[in-house]
Design an enzyme around this catalytic site. Sequence first.
Site, PDB file in Angstrom:
ATOM      1  N   ARG A  40     -31.459  15.584 -75.113  1.00  0.00           N
ATOM      2  CA  ARG A  40     -32.205  16.804 -74.789  1.00  0.00           C
ATOM      3  C   ARG A  40     -33.680  16.634 -75.131  1.00  0.00           C
ATOM      4  O   ARG A  40     -34.053  16.606 -76.300  1.00  0.00           O
ATOM      5  CB  ARG A  40     -31.628  18.009 -75.523  1.00  0.00           C
ATOM      6  CG  ARG A  40     -32.398  19.300 -75.236  1.00  0.00           C
ATOM      7  CD  ARG A  40     -31.642  20.568 -75.580  1.00  0.00           C
ATOM      8  NE  ARG A  40     -31.475  20.792 -77.011  1.00  0.00           N
ATOM      9  CZ  ARG A  40     -31.104  21.956 -77.544  1.00  0.00           C
ATOM     10  NH1 ARG A  40     -30.844  22.999 -76.757  1.00  0.00           N
ATOM     11  NH2 ARG A  40     -30.950  22.079 -78.845  1.00  0.00           N
ATOM     12  N   ASP A  51     -31.499  26.622 -86.431  1.00  0.00           N
ATOM     13  CA  ASP A  51     -32.454  25.742 -85.769  1.00  0.00           C
ATOM     14  C   ASP A  51     -33.620  26.588 -85.281  1.00  0.00           C
ATOM     15  O   ASP A  51     -33.736  27.763 -85.646  1.00  0.00           O
ATOM     16  CB  ASP A  51     -31.791  24.932 -84.651  1.00  0.00           C
ATOM     17  CG  ASP A  51     -31.327  25.787 -83.475  1.00  0.00           C
ATOM     18  OD1 ASP A  51     -31.616  27.011 -83.440  1.00  0.00           O
ATOM     19  OD2 ASP A  51     -30.674  25.234 -82.566  1.00  0.00           O
TER      20      ASP A  51
END
Length: 553
Positions: free
Chosen positions: A181, A469
């Site tokens: 990603r 996150d």
Amino acid sequence: MTPTATGIAPTTNSTPTTHAGPAIEITGRLGERYDEILTPDAVAFLTELHHRFSGRRHDRLADRMRRRFEIGNGRDPRFRDDTAAVRANPDWKVAGAGPGLEDRRVEITGPTDPKMTINALNSGARVWLADQEDATSPTWKNVVEGQLSLFDAIRGQLSFTSPEGKEYRVTAERTPTIVMRPRGWHLVEKHIRFIDRTGRGMAASGSLVDFGLYFFHNAQQLIANGSGPYFYIAKLESSEEAKLWDDIFTFSEEYLGIAHGTIRATVLIETLPAAFEMEEILYELRDHCAGLNAGRWDYIFSIIKNYRGRGARFVLPDRSDVTMTVPFMRAYTELLVKTCHKRGAFAIGGMSAFIPNRRDPEVTQRAFEKVAADKKREAGDGFDGTWVAHPDLIPVAQAEFDAVLGENPNQVSRQRDDVEVTPAQLLDVHIGLPITAAGVHGNVSVAIRYIEAWLRGLGAVALDNLMEDAATAEISRSQVWQWIHQDRETEDGTPITVAYIEELIAQVLGEVDRRDGDRFDDAAEVFREVALREEFPTFLTIVAYSRFLVDTE
């Protein structure tokens, strides 16, 4: 004019006065083995990517700004009239799974440092999301050394010895398929400068840097290994952005001389505008698309960001009460599964934030129960796989998908014709629960502690038995901003004001474990800027990166 690449040089702020063509300059300091990633040929490829596509990137970012302005001024998103024919055409399908992506029932996510890379490859998951985005703090070290970890892992030569002398090696007979990603379009890489053909210098695109270096070095080796260059695409907001990525993929395949369609992308539907263009996104990426993912945390953040100024009815309660079963989240995920299976695409579920604690059996049991319930719902809804953030959760998630899939690798053939989702349902954010004092304190505490770790180079952080996150930190700070600006008060009648939040900041700074070299004061400064100022920054990571992570020496 043919783009060229400059040689790799130590940090410099100088800009050449003449150019034979567009060029890339490396301004970040070079560590051990950096020259293996930042090779002249790789830099030439990055130059080509920026020369061809950076202008369109800026156009798409301008589109985002315009769209946010329209929503803020009362124009709700809707399904597009100009693409109705795409949605109505029953004949097109996406490319679907590439080799190694046929069974994605459990995917583990995590950053790409050597230790976490080895742990992910030994985890037993079917897929590893190798995350250079929200689970990685984009320090120059993390950006380049994450690429080195992946380079070594793909060639079977990765090992790591901790400072305590513990050795880590890949020992699993079957390792997960890697899906990398890259950073989203909004992020830049300020240690690499793109010089256009007019001589104007600008920070490189984080997306193009992450994608370009990984693809250039590893695509052919991945194909030889029996898989391929696979990507998760983050923060997309429109089919035009998907088309940009598709053109990048096509050019990149031609550049390396590999077959069209070798790249496979899974798009995270994690913004509100993208939820209204799922089919169009699949269509634009159809030759390169494997599926869509329900990026739940960023999706909640996108709702808050777009509707932050639209009045009290768009104000969400405590973060913990915004679950996957509230109306707008149910509508979004059911539409995603229906859309994917209609077009032969995989539907991948999101990550429950609960994580086990090996030192606390009670916490672990509660995490197992919460995750099992989450994955049972996803499998029952028709998802083909799901995410976990901890290796101990893989058996829990797999059991729920095994119960539905059995020996089948996926359930793409299961159509959800029973689902009909309207724009009103996607925007039904009424939950009917209060904002609590504990919820406000929790948001301030989590945001500051996460930002502090992020400034020290950590992108995925376990806090209060939850995996945090950048996306969960964004929810925390954006809720605080919205509560202040919408004149909300807590359940006990306390107005949520800047002064009240300042008191909580002082309280949190008194609660944390202060150590030499910590970044709590810097983190509090960042939090104030992204949660307490009149202006609302689109991403806290842009503010924090520019101020604290760019190496200017």
